[in-house]
Design a protein around this motif. Structure first.
Motif, PDB file in Angstrom:
ATOM      1  N   LEU A 217       0.832  -1.204   0.000  1.00  0.00           N
ATOM      2  CA  LEU A 217       0.000   0.000   0.000  1.00  0.00           C
ATOM      3  C   LEU A 217       0.867   1.255   0.000  1.00  0.00           C
ATOM      4  N   MET A 229      -6.391   5.098  -9.278  1.00  0.00           N
ATOM      5  CA  MET A 229      -6.929   4.215  -8.250  1.00  0.00           C
ATOM      6  C   MET A 229      -7.113   5.074  -7.002  1.00  0.00           C
ATOM      7  N   VAL A 230      -7.835   4.569  -6.068  1.00  0.00           N
ATOM      8  CA  VAL A 230      -8.105   5.363  -4.876  1.00  0.00           C
ATOM      9  C   VAL A 230      -6.973   5.372  -3.874  1.00  0.00           C
ATOM     10  N   VAL A 231      -5.961   4.550  -4.142  1.00  0.00           N
ATOM     11  CA  VAL A 231      -4.905   4.460  -3.143  1.00  0.00           C
ATOM     12  C   VAL A 231      -4.339   5.858  -2.883  1.00  0.00           C
ATOM     13  N   ASN A 233      -5.262   7.278  -0.006  1.00  0.00           N
ATOM     14  CA  ASN A 233      -6.362   7.780   0.788  1.00  0.00           C
ATOM     15  C   ASN A 233      -6.209   7.197   2.195  1.00  0.00           C
ATOM     16  N   ALA A 235      -8.214   7.025   4.718  1.00  0.00           N
ATOM     17  CA  ALA A 235      -9.335   6.212   5.208  1.00  0.00           C
ATOM     18  C   ALA A 235      -9.260   4.805   4.626  1.00  0.00           C
ATOM     19  N   LEU A 236      -8.918   4.723   3.359  1.00  0.00           N
ATOM     20  CA  LEU A 236      -8.780   3.408   2.732  1.00  0.00           C
ATOM     21  C   LEU A 236      -7.652   2.627   3.379  1.00  0.00           C
ATOM     22  N   ALA A 239      -8.828   1.288   6.650  1.00  0.00           N
ATOM     23  CA  ALA A 239      -9.784   0.197   6.487  1.00  0.00           C
ATOM     24  C   ALA A 239      -9.063  -1.093   6.105  1.00  0.00           C
TER      25      ALA A 239
ATOM     26  N   LEU B 179     -17.183   1.000   6.959  1.00  0.00           N
ATOM     27  CA  LEU B 179     -16.374   1.979   6.237  1.00  0.00           C
ATOM     28  C   LEU B 179     -16.945   3.379   6.442  1.00  0.00           C
ATOM     29  N   PRO B 180     -16.086   4.382   6.575  1.00  0.00           N
ATOM     30  CA  PRO B 180     -16.571   5.757   6.620  1.00  0.00           C
ATOM     31  C   PRO B 180     -17.420   6.044   5.382  1.00  0.00           C
ATOM     32  N   LEU B 183     -15.620   7.355   2.253  1.00  0.00           N
ATOM     33  CA  LEU B 183     -14.835   6.346   1.550  1.00  0.00           C
ATOM     34  C   LEU B 183     -15.748   5.402   0.770  1.00  0.00           C
ATOM     35  N   GLU B 186     -16.871   7.033  -2.314  1.00  0.00           N
ATOM     36  CA  GLU B 186     -15.798   7.143  -3.292  1.00  0.00           C
ATOM     37  C   GLU B 186     -15.577   5.804  -4.003  1.00  0.00           C
ATOM     38  N   LEU B 187     -15.620   4.748  -3.219  1.00  0.00           N
ATOM     39  CA  LEU B 187     -15.405   3.423  -3.800  1.00  0.00           C
ATOM     40  C   LEU B 187     -16.554   3.026  -4.718  1.00  0.00           C
ATOM     41  N   LEU B 190     -16.137   4.880  -7.905  1.00  0.00           N
ATOM     42  CA  LEU B 190     -15.054   4.287  -8.683  1.00  0.00           C
ATOM     43  C   LEU B 190     -15.519   3.018  -9.382  1.00  0.00           C
ATOM     44  N   VAL B 205     -12.637  -2.802  -0.960  1.00  0.00           N
ATOM     45  CA  VAL B 205     -11.538  -2.725   0.008  1.00  0.00           C
ATOM     46  C   VAL B 205     -10.764  -4.039   0.032  1.00  0.00           C
ATOM     47  N   ILE B 208      -8.679  -4.213  -3.194  1.00  0.00           N
ATOM     48  CA  ILE B 208      -7.492  -3.361  -3.166  1.00  0.00           C
ATOM     49  C   ILE B 208      -6.465  -3.950  -2.203  1.00  0.00           C
ATOM     50  N   TRP B 211      -4.820  -6.836  -3.923  1.00  0.00           N
ATOM     51  CA  TRP B 211      -3.982  -6.338  -5.019  1.00  0.00           C
ATOM     52  C   TRP B 211      -2.665  -5.769  -4.481  1.00  0.00           C
ATOM     53  N   THR B 212      -2.780  -4.944  -3.458  1.00  0.00           N
ATOM     54  CA  THR B 212      -1.561  -4.357  -2.896  1.00  0.00           C
ATOM     55  C   THR B 212      -0.706  -5.429  -2.217  1.00  0.00           C
TER      56      THR B 212
END
Lengths: 251, 251
Positions: A217, A229-231, A233, A235-236, A239, B179-180, B183, B186-187, B190, B205, B208, B211-212
DNA sequence: TGTACATCAGTGAACGCGCGTTCACTGATGTAC
DNA sequence: TGTACATCAGTGAACGCGCGTTCACTGATGTAC
């Protein structure tokens, strides 16, 4: 930038010794500044010398070679990040001001992750030096290993202590196939080796997963491979990190 | 190294055009070889020219500058990795020889992850160029973005299709705080934007996160910051990736 | 089919740059008597 | 306290290297008439 002279009482150092220490510090500072500005590949002995108004050959009184300087920067960076992580991971149970704060294992993990992320943002090129692609032509000597594992050890410590205290409540991995016996044995041996006997192989997998995700991340955010991408962030980040910590069994 | 001449019927290309294409290919090949040997910082126009027995200035007939060559290498690498990932992620339901194989969404994800890892191992410096610390002094132009998202899109596609078909069974994140709202919004936006409306914020979430973690694992293995950790172990990789995929809800 | 001109790949020299490292030296600081 | 010698930080010149990029040029290839 700490002004060491005022702090340390200068027990019995000669003028030469004090000058040497101070100039070493200044060289490292200049090197760090250039690292921040140009990245590792752009760091040169000559430009460091230039910044201090020295002639390039004078730097050889302080560092054997460019690689020696780089090694020092790497070790210092690992130690700085390690100390940052440890300070959060091993913070005392509660302080006066933060008495109301959650100081459970879960919060400890998440806060440590946040601290690592914050440090990375404050020192992007140093982070890149530690966790980015290797500097071409540079081979890290064995010396860096002890410092190199400090950040990870801070995280592992949280889990190891929670496991030892019986505070770990890993969710049963209902559908996941059991770990191959060889891998389970390897993980068990590793846990014993680092004094974390209470950490089961399943927990170890979750921990390594959380650990790699954390650095994944941060690297994505920092190296900017994530244009749409939203990365990036906070808050993300929270989470995702929280969910990984729960999968480890931290509460 | 594909021998284009034998494949393409050479419709109406002049000798000049064919020579130009071939030499461009050879230049890129030499550049890729040097990238593999020296890393991005060690890649120079002069040495590429030298390898083909050209004079350095001749390269400027083919690439405007060193950065243009680098950009081309980056785009090609993204496309190569993207194509590799897509080939696995979007493979037809079953083939004659693999009829017995599990072709569920979970297997698809894990196999795609494996393919990405394998490509990274086969092309370590190209992987570093894409996902390591940025090359100093180089700013990727907008052109690279479309290719740059290909590998991720292959992974996202698996989840999006599974979600759209109602085949996703995400475990209820019992204890994770919700989740807030910002966020989540936003997700959701997206997901809509990339045509994956069926993907919920919680699933996003997890995705992601997976993926990360995938890229974190590969980077750790490849950049070798893990001298005394177990990373670099295929069984561990499989276990970690599978657990993440289950958390997404893939089955 | 032949000629005149335009295109363009590749040459070779040059500009100006920065790099790491070595080496003999000067002159200030530190130490032993 | 004073002197003689050893230590060592910093100098300045040099070696040998590689780099990206520009430029006027030659000569082969392609095109229009």
């Amino acid at each position: 930038m700490t002004t060491d002279e005022t702090v340390v009482p200068a027990v019995h150092r000669t003028a030469r010794q004090r000058a040497r220490e101070q100039i070493t510090t200044e060289l490292l500072g200049a090197a760090r500044r250039q690292l921040a500005a140009e990245g590792a590949a752009g760091l040169s002995l000559r430009s460091v010398a230039r910044e201090l108004g020295m002639v390039s050959s004078a730097v050889y009184r302080y560092f054997d070679s460019r690689d020696a300087l780089l090694t020092r920067l790497i070790v210092d960076a690992y130690d700085a990040l390690g100390a940052t992580a440890e300070a959060v991971a091993e913070a005392p149970e509660s302080t006066a001001e933060a008495a109301a704060e959650d100081t459970g294992d879960l919060a400890r993990w998440v806060n440590t992750a946040r601290a690592i992320r914050a440090w990375a943002f404050d020192h992007p090129h140093e982070y890149g030096l530690l966790y980015g692609s290797p500097v071409p032509g540079y081979a890290a000597p064995e010396t860096t290993v002890a410092s190199g594992t400090r950040p990870s050890r801070a995280l592992v410590g949280i889990v190891a202590r929670a496991a030892a205290a019986g505070r770990l409540a890993p969710p049963s991995p209902a559908e996941a196939p059991p770990l191959p016996a060889a891998l389970a044995a390897e993980l068990e041996a590793l846990a014993r080796q680092i004094g974390a006997d209470a950490v089961s192989p399943e927990v170890a997998v979750a921990m390594i997963g959380a650990w790699t995700q954390l650095f994944g991340l941060v690297s994505f955010e920092l190296f900017g491979q994530t244009r749409n991408m939203v990365v990036g962030n906070a808050a993300l980040f929270d989470a995702a990190v929280t969910r990984q910590a729960l999968a480890i069994g931290l509460r």
